[in-house]
Write a protein that holds these residues in place. Sequence first.
Motif, PDB file in Angstrom:
ATOM      1  N   UNK A  78     -12.673  94.150 -66.883  1.00  0.00           N
ATOM      2  CA  UNK A  78     -11.614  94.896 -67.253  1.00  0.00           C
ATOM      3  C   UNK A  78     -12.857  96.082 -67.666  1.00  0.00           C
ATOM      4  N   UNK A  79     -13.250  96.248 -68.858  1.00  0.00           N
ATOM      5  CA  UNK A  79     -13.780  97.545 -69.448  1.00  0.00           C
ATOM      6  C   UNK A  79     -14.842  98.060 -68.705  1.00  0.00           C
ATOM      7  N   UNK A  80     -15.492  97.169 -68.152  1.00  0.00           N
ATOM      8  CA  UNK A  80     -16.820  97.260 -67.290  1.00  0.00           C
ATOM      9  C   UNK A  80     -16.543  98.279 -66.568  1.00  0.00           C
ATOM     10  N   UNK A  81     -15.241  97.349 -66.321  1.00  0.00           N
ATOM     11  CA  UNK A  81     -15.709  99.225 -64.915  1.00  0.00           C
ATOM     12  C   UNK A  81     -14.642 100.134 -64.839  1.00  0.00           C
ATOM     13  N   UNK A  82     -13.503 100.463 -65.908  1.00  0.00           N
ATOM     14  CA  UNK A  82     -13.513 100.811 -66.780  1.00  0.00           C
ATOM     15  C   UNK A  82     -14.050 102.487 -67.457  1.00  0.00           C
ATOM     16  N   UNK A  83     -15.432 101.991 -68.191  1.00  0.00           N
ATOM     17  CA  UNK A  83     -16.595 102.634 -68.643  1.00  0.00           C
ATOM     18  C   UNK A  83     -16.630 102.955 -67.682  1.00  0.00           C
TER      19      UNK A  83
END
Length: 93
Positions: free
Chosen positions: A26-31
Amino acid sequence: MSLNFKTRRGAKIIIDGTKIRRKDQIFALFAAALDFKPEYIANLDALYDALGERGGQVFVIIKKGGILKLRLGKFYDILLDVLRSGKAKILIL
């Protein structure tokens, strides 16, 4: 993982609940969608800050939200709270 792309006025992020299995995805997607280095958005506080920098111009579509909720547990509910308080527009399918 999921589809994401930028629009002229903001970022549109599509999260496919069948493809996400861990929080770090999730964090990688938003980044990636918000043009930040992956290490910058590594927790919910950083995600909130990144959303704030977009000034409400983040559109999130969650496909298969029930599956995502099962996989992420309580983190799913907290994620939604952070997205809402960061002024992201959310559509859950």
